[in-house]
Design a protein around this motif. Structure first.
Motif, PDB file in Angstrom:
ATOM      1  N   ALA A  56       0.828  -1.210   0.000  1.00 65.19           N
ATOM      2  CA  ALA A  56       0.000   0.000   0.000  1.00 65.19           C
ATOM      3  C   ALA A  56       0.858   1.254   0.000  1.00 65.19           C
ATOM      4  CB  ALA A  56      -0.936   0.006   1.211  1.00 65.19           C
ATOM      5  N   GLY A  57       0.369   2.258  -0.696  1.00 62.82           N
ATOM      6  CA  GLY A  57       0.988   3.578  -0.675  1.00 62.82           C
ATOM      7  C   GLY A  57       0.159   4.515   0.179  1.00 62.82           C
ATOM      8  N   ASN A  58       0.788   5.505   0.709  1.00 67.66           N
ATOM      9  CA  ASN A  58       0.129   6.404   1.647  1.00 67.66           C
ATOM     10  C   ASN A  58      -0.896   7.301   0.957  1.00 67.66           C
ATOM     11  OD1 ASN A  58      -0.221   7.531   4.236  1.00 67.66           O
ATOM     12  ND2 ASN A  58       1.089   9.251   3.704  1.00 67.66           N
ATOM     13  N   GLY A  59      -2.065   7.468   1.580  1.00 66.17           N
ATOM     14  CA  GLY A  59      -3.105   8.324   1.025  1.00 66.17           C
ATOM     15  C   GLY A  59      -3.123   9.701   1.652  1.00 66.17           C
ATOM     16  N   GLY A  60      -3.820  10.643   1.023  1.00 67.53           N
ATOM     17  CA  GLY A  60      -3.903  12.023   1.480  1.00 67.53           C
ATOM     18  C   GLY A  60      -3.881  12.911   0.262  1.00 67.53           C
ATOM     19  N   SER A  61      -4.374  14.118   0.351  1.00 65.48           N
ATOM     20  CA  SER A  61      -4.452  15.000  -0.812  1.00 65.48           C
ATOM     21  C   SER A  61      -3.062  15.303  -1.345  1.00 65.48           C
ATOM     22  CB  SER A  61      -5.157  16.302  -0.436  1.00 65.48           C
ATOM     23  OG  SER A  61      -6.503  16.055  -0.134  1.00 65.48           O
ATOM     24  N   VAL A  62      -2.817  14.879  -2.575  1.00 63.29           N
ATOM     25  CA  VAL A  62      -1.496  15.019  -3.178  1.00 63.29           C
ATOM     26  C   VAL A  62      -1.471  16.208  -4.113  1.00 63.29           C
ATOM     27  CG1 VAL A  62       0.218  13.938  -4.648  1.00 63.29           C
ATOM     28  CG2 VAL A  62      -1.070  12.573  -3.032  1.00 63.29           C
ATOM     29  N   LEU A  63      -0.594  17.132  -3.825  1.00 63.27           N
ATOM     30  CA  LEU A  63      -0.376  18.254  -4.730  1.00 63.27           C
ATOM     31  C   LEU A  63       0.681  17.842  -5.736  1.00 63.27           C
ATOM     32  CD1 LEU A  63      -0.961  21.275  -5.380  1.00 63.27           C
ATOM     33  CD2 LEU A  63       1.043  21.806  -3.961  1.00 63.27           C
ATOM     34  N   SER A  64       0.367  18.009  -7.016  1.00 63.00           N
ATOM     35  CA  SER A  64       1.325  17.618  -8.048  1.00 63.00           C
ATOM     36  C   SER A  64       1.182  18.537  -9.256  1.00 63.00           C
ATOM     37  CB  SER A  64       1.101  16.163  -8.455  1.00 63.00           C
ATOM     38  OG  SER A  64       2.127  15.715  -9.325  1.00 63.00           O
ATOM     39  N   THR A  65       2.016  18.311 -10.230  1.00 62.34           N
ATOM     40  CA  THR A  65       2.000  19.109 -11.450  1.00 62.34           C
ATOM     41  C   THR A  65       0.714  18.884 -12.230  1.00 62.34           C
ATOM     42  OG1 THR A  65       3.266  17.308 -12.439  1.00 62.34           O
ATOM     43  CG2 THR A  65       4.485  19.236 -11.727  1.00 62.34           C
ATOM     44  N   ASP A  66       0.293  19.906 -12.979  1.00 61.47           N
ATOM     45  CA  ASP A  66      -0.910  19.815 -13.793  1.00 61.47           C
ATOM     46  C   ASP A  66      -0.585  20.293 -15.203  1.00 61.47           C
ATOM     47  OD1 ASP A  66      -3.925  19.339 -13.731  1.00 61.47           O
ATOM     48  OD2 ASP A  66      -3.812  21.350 -14.596  1.00 61.47           O
ATOM     49  N   SER A  67      -1.384  19.879 -16.168  1.00 62.16           N
ATOM     50  CA  SER A  67      -1.078  20.186 -17.570  1.00 62.16           C
ATOM     51  C   SER A  67      -1.739  21.460 -18.081  1.00 62.16           C
ATOM     52  CB  SER A  67      -1.501  19.011 -18.456  1.00 62.16           C
ATOM     53  OG  SER A  67      -2.894  18.775 -18.344  1.00 62.16           O
ATOM     54  N   ALA A  68      -2.472  22.182 -17.232  1.00 61.97           N
ATOM     55  CA  ALA A  68      -3.129  23.410 -17.692  1.00 61.97           C
ATOM     56  C   ALA A  68      -2.116  24.435 -18.192  1.00 61.97           C
ATOM     57  CB  ALA A  68      -3.975  24.000 -16.569  1.00 61.97           C
ATOM     58  N   SER A  69      -0.960  24.487 -17.546  1.00 65.65           N
ATOM     59  CA  SER A  69       0.136  25.354 -17.986  1.00 65.65           C
ATOM     60  C   SER A  69       1.423  24.802 -17.393  1.00 65.65           C
ATOM     61  CB  SER A  69      -0.074  26.799 -17.524  1.00 65.65           C
ATOM     62  OG  SER A  69       0.180  26.911 -16.129  1.00 65.65           O
ATOM     63  N   ASN A  70       2.561  25.361 -17.790  1.00 65.73           N
ATOM     64  CA  ASN A  70       3.837  24.831 -17.277  1.00 65.73           C
ATOM     65  C   ASN A  70       4.153  25.319 -15.873  1.00 65.73           C
ATOM     66  OD1 ASN A  70       4.571  27.467 -17.808  1.00 65.73           O
ATOM     67  ND2 ASN A  70       6.512  26.934 -18.789  1.00 65.73           N
ATOM     68  N   THR A  71       3.222  26.050 -15.260  1.00 65.61           N
ATOM     69  CA  THR A  71       3.401  26.465 -13.863  1.00 65.61           C
ATOM     70  C   THR A  71       2.206  26.063 -12.999  1.00 65.61           C
ATOM     71  OG1 THR A  71       2.454  28.653 -14.337  1.00 65.61           O
ATOM     72  CG2 THR A  71       4.860  28.436 -14.490  1.00 65.61           C
ATOM     73  N   SER A  72       1.331  25.207 -13.516  1.00 67.24           N
ATOM     74  CA  SER A  72       0.103  24.880 -12.786  1.00 67.24           C
ATOM     75  C   SER A  72       0.251  23.609 -11.957  1.00 67.24           C
ATOM     76  CB  SER A  72      -1.067  24.729 -13.763  1.00 67.24           C
ATOM     77  OG  SER A  72      -0.824  23.675 -14.666  1.00 67.24           O
ATOM     78  N   TYR A  73      -0.569  23.530 -10.904  1.00 70.79           N
ATOM     79  CA  TYR A  73      -0.578  22.401  -9.975  1.00 70.79           C
ATOM     80  C   TYR A  73      -2.022  22.016  -9.683  1.00 70.79           C
ATOM     81  CZ  TYR A  73       4.250  23.922  -9.114  1.00 70.79           C
ATOM     82  OH  TYR A  73       5.563  24.291  -9.265  1.00 70.79           O
ATOM     83  N   ASN A  74      -2.197  20.793  -9.179  1.00 68.59           N
ATOM     84  CA  ASN A  74      -3.533  20.352  -8.791  1.00 68.59           C
ATOM     85  C   ASN A  74      -3.400  19.235  -7.767  1.00 68.59           C
ATOM     86  OD1 ASN A  74      -6.320  20.112  -8.714  1.00 68.59           O
ATOM     87  ND2 ASN A  74      -6.542  20.075 -10.958  1.00 68.59           N
ATOM     88  N   THR A  75      -4.462  19.000  -7.014  1.00 66.49           N
ATOM     89  CA  THR A  75      -4.464  17.891  -6.057  1.00 66.49           C
ATOM     90  C   THR A  75      -5.366  16.781  -6.573  1.00 66.49           C
ATOM     91  OG1 THR A  75      -6.262  18.921  -4.805  1.00 66.49           O
ATOM     92  CG2 THR A  75      -4.008  19.321  -4.035  1.00 66.49           C
ATOM     93  N   SER A  76      -4.985  15.549  -6.274  1.00 62.69           N
ATOM     94  CA  SER A  76      -5.792  14.397  -6.669  1.00 62.69           C
ATOM     95  C   SER A  76      -5.380  13.207  -5.826  1.00 62.69           C
ATOM     96  CB  SER A  76      -5.619  14.080  -8.155  1.00 62.69           C
ATOM     97  OG  SER A  76      -4.282  13.723  -8.421  1.00 62.69           O
ATOM     98  N   SER A  77      -6.052  12.064  -6.040  1.00 58.95           N
ATOM     99  CA  SER A  77      -5.681  10.865  -5.293  1.00 58.95           C
ATOM    100  C   SER A  77      -6.167   9.605  -5.948  1.00 58.95           C
ATOM    101  CB  SER A  77      -6.200  10.939  -3.867  1.00 58.95           C
ATOM    102  OG  SER A  77      -7.502  10.451  -3.815  1.00 58.95           O
ATOM    103  N   GLY A  78      -6.463   8.628  -5.114  1.00 67.30           N
ATOM    104  CA  GLY A  78      -6.783   7.314  -5.604  1.00 67.30           C
ATOM    105  C   GLY A  78      -5.511   6.484  -5.651  1.00 67.30           C
ATOM    106  N   THR A  79      -5.661   5.222  -6.013  1.00 63.57           N
ATOM    107  CA  THR A  79      -4.475   4.367  -6.105  1.00 63.57           C
ATOM    108  C   THR A  79      -3.539   4.855  -7.209  1.00 63.57           C
ATOM    109  OG1 THR A  79      -5.689   2.807  -7.523  1.00 63.57           O
ATOM    110  CG2 THR A  79      -5.638   2.353  -5.154  1.00 63.57           C
ATOM    111  N   SER A  80      -4.072   5.657  -8.140  1.00 68.02           N
ATOM    112  CA  SER A  80      -3.230   6.281  -9.161  1.00 68.02           C
ATOM    113  C   SER A  80      -2.095   7.080  -8.551  1.00 68.02           C
ATOM    114  CB  SER A  80      -4.055   7.234 -10.043  1.00 68.02           C
ATOM    115  OG  SER A  80      -4.606   6.567 -11.140  1.00 68.02           O
ATOM    116  N   MET A  81      -2.379   7.764  -7.465  1.00 71.35           N
ATOM    117  CA  MET A  81      -1.379   8.641  -6.873  1.00 71.35           C
ATOM    118  C   MET A  81      -0.583   7.957  -5.777  1.00 71.35           C
ATOM    119  SD  MET A  81      -1.835  11.051  -8.896  1.00 71.35           S
ATOM    120  CE  MET A  81      -0.677  12.243  -8.267  1.00 71.35           C
TER     121      MET A  81
END
Length: 733
Positions: free
Chosen positions: A328-353
């Motif tokens: 198992a990997g640790n859960g919690g709101s993950v802030l990561s890079t986003d594709s909206a722009s080269n300086t954008s970020y977003n939070t997401s989760s699930g087993t994907s993250m």
């Protein structure tokens, strides 16, 4: 039967030290030479033939997909209301449409990998420099994001840029310009692909030396009939075949987020609402690592305080009863890079993250093994290490929710560092009809754990439509046993028919990983590895990991009773007290020279030749008990060479301002160390890693220091009081 006695041999340390110091000039990360070395271990012909078959199958499948989709009015690609992308990737043997979807819903990232990073508590400076990982996803990541720019390259030039792929990639390699978005391996490189030709591209990359790939997607659970859940199908067989023929390559995949989906109306256990038996597709492969999502509370020292499975994470078992998910990997709101722009970020989760956190951690462990021993681990060793050192949530063995527990990079790194001292890590091979055994001694300070892991041959059986078929996918069934005084200790196992029950101990006939634990172990035990039936291909490689053992009787104390036994016209013979199983490092020079000359010897004497009359020399010694575990240097000794009249003149302690040698006891320590010198109210202690990172600082007034919160390893202790500065080393179990 082959019997192996692992009595420690100093010649082995000499060879290992030579390899490591020779490798010190190698730049961190995978070089072209290292990739070629890994590729040389691949079964080239089998991989090439299999890739050719995959290419042919892909061409036929693509044509068929378009025809059948048109006939049934199926969409080839679709963006759901949630923004999630799905794509038709195949047609099952029963005609069911197989859609891929990303496994991202809310949040998750593995903890404890940060303890390996630069400025981490272990002082290891592991950030993935030069290491490379493959990421396959719904599309490709945004290549020019400021968090990684030139460290991410695109493998499929015409693929769409995808926000999910960008978040996954950022979780692995983001630099940390925005601190909370820093990736696990912040200096590593990624090759980003879409999922369209994943097996073909991975087979190519694995043949070229790829160590790891991340797959945070899988078959969409609400568009397949019930028999698919837990079934070993052709897609699982294909991935097992790739990994078997490329033994250094490991696939890391998300378990999925179908726990509450109620998609499987006829699970192998319980009711649909219980969430069991919802794994499918390549998550069910034997040789990969399948990652569940977890919520956990981890303290500042990297210790797990509590954990439970995330409400979205898909449960096993698979139909044959194997332990899936694996970890198992640790859960919690993950802030990561986003594709909206080269300086954008977003939070997401699930087993994907949760999955990229595990992938990044595994990459750092490969980097660490290369730094320590000059080579990468086979995939079975890496997987076995992760499962061997995972945090068991309830100390009752594995389960079908989080597998062997929460990924613990810190524990895994300690096992690697302590190899040949308090742990054993080896890659072995068992031939048909052979039995492998050796004796070990428990160190008495921790639970004795022994595990075997192997990359199994793909199963010739694949399910084509039978509900809950229990045929075992395991081909070569290895067994590990530990015995002592007529008592036999067995590995953990689970029962798919009682999926919510605690694990039991017995004969495991389905898993390509087996682990035995013996709490409060004392004395000598025999570990035996054997196999059932005939081995396909007449042999099976396996990896053996043992922790909580005493691999050497060597004492990590600096040499004492140093003396000059013989002197001649231009030489002296130095001697000191012997330590069993030890290797010694001697450093020597003319007293005014800046640099020491270093030699390693396995005997407790040294002939120093070519000395000049009336010239003053100095030397110091330390004891190596394994490649990575060494004592502090002895006091610096000096003498002026006077032929037969030469005598030792001074023994300068490391604390030149103190006449009392400074040390701590017990050494090695478990929970507490005590000082052998008096301290005052103004005394301060610092505990440093051997690379100079300060880990603890506090008052040293009572001459006792708590070290229970430190991970196992070697440390430097400094005591300061006005102008007094004393230092020594100690080992913490």
């Amino acid at each position: 039967m082959n019997t192996y006695n692992f009595t420690y041999r100093t010649s082995s340390i000499l060879i290992l030290l030579f390899l490591v110091f020779s490798a010190a000039n190698i730049v961190n990360g995978q070089t072209s030479k290292q990739r070629l070395s890994i590729a040389a271990n691949d079964k080239k012909t089998e991989l090439a033939n299999f890739k050719s078959n995959l290419v042919s199958e892909y061409a036929l499948e693509k044509t068929r997909l378009h025809e059948v989709a048109k006939q049934n009015n199926w969409k080839l690609k679709e963006t759901l209301a949630s923004g999630k992308k799905i794509e038709l990737q195949g047609i099952g043997t029963d005609g069911s449409p197989l859609y891929y979807e990303t496994y991202s819903d809310e949040a998750g990232l593995v903890s404890r990998a940060s303890t390996l990073n630069t400025d981490g508590m272990m002082g290891l400076h592991l950030d993935g420099d030069g290491m490379k990982v493959g990421v396959w996803d719904a599309g490709v990541a945004l290549s020019n994001h400021i968090e990684y720019t030139s460290r991410l390259t695109i493998g499929d030039e015409n693929a769409d840029v995808d926000p999910h792929a960008t978040r996954v990639s950022g979780s692995i390699i983001s630099t940390g310009l925005k601190k909370d978005a820093k990736g696990v391996a912040s200096m590593a490189k990624i090759v980003s692909h879409d999922w369209t030709r994943d097996k073909i591209e991975v087979a190519d990359a694995a043949a070229d030396g790829l160590l790891l790939s991340n797959h945070s997607y899988g078959i969409k659970a609400d568009r397949v009939p019930d028999w698919y859940f837990g079934a070993y199908t052709k897609v699982a067989q294909d991935w097992d075949k790739i990994m078997y023929n490329a033994p250094y390559y490991l696939m890391v995949t998300a378990a999925g987020n179908a726990q509450k989906s109620r998609d499987n109306e006829t699970p192998t256990y319980g009711k649909t609402a219980d969430g069991f038996d919802v794994l499918l597709g390549f998550t069910i492969s034997k040789n990969n690592i399948t990652v569940a999502g977890a919520n956990s509370d981890i303290d500042k020292n990297g210790n797990l305080k509590s954990a439970d499975v995330s409400t979205y994470s898909s449960f096993g078992p698979v139909d044959d009863g194997r332990i899936k998910p694996d970890i198992a990997g640790n859960g919690g709101s993950v802030l990561s890079t986003d594709s909206a722009s080269n300086t954008s970020y977003n939070t997401s989760s699930g087993t994907s993250m949760a999955t990229p956190g595990v992938t990044g951690s595994l990459l750092l462990l490969q980097q660490y093994n290369m730094e320590l021993y000059g080579s990468y681990m086979k995939a079975a060793t890496l997987k076995g290490l992760a499962l061997h050192t995972a945090d068991d949530i309830d100390a009752q063995g594995p389960d079908y929710k989080m597998g062997w527990g929460i990924m613990n990079s810190k524990n895994a790194a300690e096992v690697l560092n302590n190899k040949d001292f308090s742990s054993h890590v080896a890659e072995e091979s068992l031939e048909n009809g052979e039995e492998f055994s050796f004796e070990i001694t428990a160190n008495g300070n921790e639970t004795l754990i022994a595990s075997i892991s192997w990359t199994d041959v793909e199963s010739s059986f694949i399910n084509s439509g039978e509900l809950n078929n229990t045929t075992a996918a395991l081909v070569n069934d290895l067994d590990i046993r530990i015995t002592k005084n007529g008592q036999t200790f067995l590995p953990w196992k689970l029962n798919a028919g009682q999926a919510n029950n605690a694990a039991t101990k017995g004969d495991n006939r389905v898993d390509p990983f087996e682990r035995i634990e013996i709490p409060n172990a004392e004395g000598t035990y025999t570990i035996t590895v054997s196999h059932k039936g005939d081995l396909v291909n007449n042999a099976q490689d396996f990896s053996l990991i043992v922790s909580g053992v005493q691999m050497t009787t060597c004492s990590i104390n600096a040499p004492e009773d140093i003396s000059l036994e013989e002197t001649e016209a231009s030489s002296v013979n130095l001697t000191w007290n012997a330590s069993e199983d030890a290797l010694y490092e001697i450093q020597y020079k003319e007293v005014h020279q800046q640099n020491w000359t270093t030699e390693y010897i396995s005997v407790n004497n040294f002939s120093w030749n070519g000395l000049l009359l009336d010239t003053t020399y100095s030397f110091r010694l330390r004891t190596f008990c394994s490649q990575n575990i060494a004592s502090e240097f002895s006091e610096v000794a000096t003498f002026t060479f006077s032929g037969e009249d030469t005598v030792l003149e001074t023994l300068n302690a490391l604390s030149a301002d103190s006449e009392i040698p400074f040390s701590v006891y017990p050494n090695p320590a478990v929970d507490e160390i005590q000082l052998n010198v008096q301290t005052s109210e103004t005394s301060v202690y610092r505990i440093m890693s051997t690379s100079g990172v300060e880990l603890k600082m506090d008052s040293a007034t009572n001459a006792r220091i708590n070290v229970s919160d430190l991970p196992s390893g070697l440390y430097v202790l400094q005591i300061q009081d006005f102008n007094v500065n004393k230092s020594t080393k100690f080992y913490k179990y």
